[in-house]
Design an enzyme around this catalytic site. Structure first.
Site, PDB file in Angstrom:
ATOM      1  N   PHE A   1       2.271   6.843   2.494  1.00  0.00           N
ATOM      2  CA  PHE A   1       1.053   6.941   3.294  1.00  0.00           C
ATOM      3  C   PHE A   1       1.244   6.147   4.576  1.00  0.00           C
ATOM      4  CE2 PHE A   1      -3.064   5.877   5.035  1.00  0.00           C
ATOM      5  CZ  PHE A   1      -3.681   7.118   5.027  1.00  0.00           C
TER       6      PHE A   1
ATOM      7  N   ASP B   1       6.515  -0.403   7.151  1.00  0.00           N
ATOM      8  CA  ASP B   1       5.083  -0.223   7.375  1.00  0.00           C
ATOM      9  C   ASP B   1       4.341  -1.222   6.480  1.00  0.00           C
ATOM     10  OD1 ASP B   1       2.433   0.457   7.490  1.00  0.00           O
ATOM     11  OD2 ASP B   1       2.756   2.620   7.333  1.00  0.00           O
TER      12      ASP B   1
ATOM     13  N   LYS C   1      -4.676  -3.126   9.852  1.00  0.00           N
ATOM     14  CA  LYS C   1      -5.722  -3.537   8.916  1.00  0.00           C
ATOM     15  C   LYS C   1      -6.166  -5.001   9.065  1.00  0.00           C
ATOM     16  CE  LYS C   1      -5.490   0.259   5.781  1.00  0.00           C
ATOM     17  NZ  LYS C   1      -4.384   1.071   5.309  1.00  0.00           N
TER      18      LYS C   1
HETATM   19  C1  LIG Z   1      -3.961   2.328   6.097  1.00  0.00           C
HETATM   20  C2  LIG Z   1      -2.534   2.544   6.358  1.00  0.00           C
HETATM   21  C3  LIG Z   1      -2.088   3.170   7.540  1.00  0.00           C
HETATM   22  C4  LIG Z   1      -3.021   3.793   8.540  1.00  0.00           C
HETATM   23  O1  LIG Z   1      -3.887   2.892   9.128  1.00  0.00           O
HETATM   24  P1  LIG Z   1      -5.168   3.430   9.949  1.00  0.00           P
HETATM   25  O2  LIG Z   1      -5.737   2.190  10.569  1.00  0.00           O
HETATM   26  O3  LIG Z   1      -6.089   4.077   8.971  1.00  0.00           O
HETATM   27  O4  LIG Z   1      -4.659   4.401  10.954  1.00  0.00           O
HETATM   28  C5  LIG Z   1      -0.726   3.260   7.742  1.00  0.00           C
HETATM   29  N1  LIG Z   1       0.146   2.778   6.851  1.00  0.00           N
HETATM   30  C6  LIG Z   1      -0.240   2.174   5.711  1.00  0.00           C
HETATM   31  C7  LIG Z   1       0.776   1.633   4.776  1.00  0.00           C
HETATM   32  C8  LIG Z   1      -1.589   2.046   5.418  1.00  0.00           C
HETATM   33  O5  LIG Z   1      -1.976   1.484   4.267  1.00  0.00           O
END
Ligand SMILES: *Cc1c(COP(=O)(O)O)cnc(C)c1O
Length: 409
Positions: free
Chosen positions: A146, A231, A261
């Site tokens: 994700f 990520d 986040k």
């Molecule tokens: C939430 C998330 C994203 C995307 O972040 P947004 O602020 O919703 O665009 C990307 N990578 C990971 C691992 C995430 O948990």
């Protein structure tokens, strides 16, 4: 006060139904707690998927936000502002990226924008430094990943719900199983510029790779002149018990680190990419940008969030309380539970599909006064604020026990 039903109906009537919210309407929060419109209290073990590492309205972050709003809010990067420089330095310092590799920070707003930024940076590095043939650059990704919701990023999702009806997609993203080092090595071609990976797959159901996976992946990337992109939008900033999840294994930071986040302290969207000058420095004037990225308000909030993380030793708390939480959950013997897994305060309870669904489990948790997320169909994800105490964990475990009992077959 508006009736709960009216408010929900208003949302359903005028807002696009791209979410299926649990039946509660929250209106106030403080620390690990939130209150609904009737004044009922809930323990927030969702934390907006790890945005609220500092809890709701952390006093210092709230103050920093208000202080900055009163001085200067949003301002574009067409001009210098007095917050961006200090923010960049302090974030680079937090990442322990020594002057030796000349760290650079590129501020964005949401997680997926930071992911897109690394895709652009890695491709440009591939063409200009690695000399990959034009238009041929490949970035290897993992199944069940994700990384957000833009068309390029959902294009390499393996989850049909995210993709259905949104094609055509961007080429150049071969996908391999997560947690398989041999297939990573096999997937690398002369056109591979990067390997994009979450140290722990969060949305995918809290999947923790075997110890050594990331380290091996980094070795393979180095040997093949491929960039490692981590990520850490969800795992970063203390969530897993260390400042970054990669630190559980890696001696050297990944080439590109993606944060989001919690970087916004739970009050503002802030994301960033951190990496060496050799890569991010290739994004010169005009090559990339964002109207809101790096604005003074975003930077001021993120700076305070970083300071709070360090001053309050929140990573250590996540380590200790997370370990305690995991042990307590592992003691729960119940036919609904297939597995309990976690690192720090990133915890997943995988349910047996035949017995229970994550959605129903979360609905029952809600009735007990706990907010939690389902991730995929059968995993309940528990990611409380890192400020949570053992006593509050005990409170939660009692209720989780009751929810399990309700379901005992
Ligand atoms: C939430 C998330 C994203 C995307 O972040 P947004 O602020 O919703 O665009 C990307 N990578 C990971 C691992 C995430 O948990």
């Amino acid at each position: 006060m508006k009736q709960e039903g009216d408010l929900a109906r208003l949302t359903e009537t005028f807002c696009v139904p791209n979410y299926r919210p649990l039946p509660v309407i929250v209106s106030r929060g403080r620390g690990v707690w939130v209150w609904d419109v009737y004044g009922k209290r809930y323990l927030d073990m969702s934390s907006c998927y790890s945005v609220l590492n500092f809890g709701h309205r952390h006093p210092r972050i709230e103050k920093a936000f208000i202080r900055q709003v009163k001085r200067l809010g949003v301002f574009s990067r067409a001009f210098h502002n007095d917050q961006l420089g200090p923010f960049s330095k302090e974030l680079a310092d937090l990442c322990g990226q020594e002057v030796a590799i000349a760290p650079k920070v590129l501020p964005m707003n949401t997680g997926v924008e930071a992911v897109e930024t690394t895709i652009k940076a890695a491709r440009r590095w591939g063409y200009q430094v690695k000399h990959v043939e034009e238009e041929k650059a490949e970035i290897i990704v993992c199944d069940n990943n994700f990384h957000g919701r833009t068309t390029t990023v959902i294009g390499f999702s393996s989850y049909e719900k995210y993709r259905d009806g949104f094609g055509p997609f961007t080429p150049g993203f071969p996908s391999i199983p997560f947690n398989d080092i041999r297939l990573l090595e096999a997937a690398i071609s002369p056109n591979t510029v990067a390997f994009l990976v979450e140290p722990i797959q969060g949305e995918g159901g809290v999947h923790i790779p075997w110890r050594g996976y990331l380290k091996k992946a980094q070795e393979i990337c180095k040997r093949n002149n491929v960039l490692l992109i981590a990520d850490e939008v969800q795992t970063g900033l203390g969530r897993t018990g260390l400042t970054f999840a990669y630190q559980h294994e890696l001696v050297y930071p990944p080439d590109l680190l993606i944060l989001g986040k919690a970087l916004g302290g739970g009050v503002y969207p802030v994301s960033a990419v951190v990496g060496s000058r050799n890569i991010l420095g290739l994004l010169g004037p005009g090559s990339h940008g964002s109207t809101f990225g790096g604005n003074p308000l975003a930077c001021a909030v993120a700076r305070e969030a970083i300071r709070v993380l360090v001053d309050e030793k929140l990573s250590e708390n996540a380590w200790q309380v997370g370990y305690y939480f995991l042990q307590r959950l592992k003691e729960l013997e119940n036919p609904s539970i297939k597995e309990v897994r976690g690192r720090g305060l990133m915890v997943g309870i995988e349910l047996r599909k035949e017995v229970d669904t994550a959605r129903s489990f979360c609905e029952r948790l809600l009735n007990e006064g706990i907010l939690a997320n389902e991730s995929r169909d059968c995993v309940v994800r528990l990611t409380p604020p890192l400020t949570i105490t053992k006593k509050e964990i005990d409170w939660a475990v009692e209720r989780i026990k009751r929810v399990l009992k309700d379901n005992a077959v």
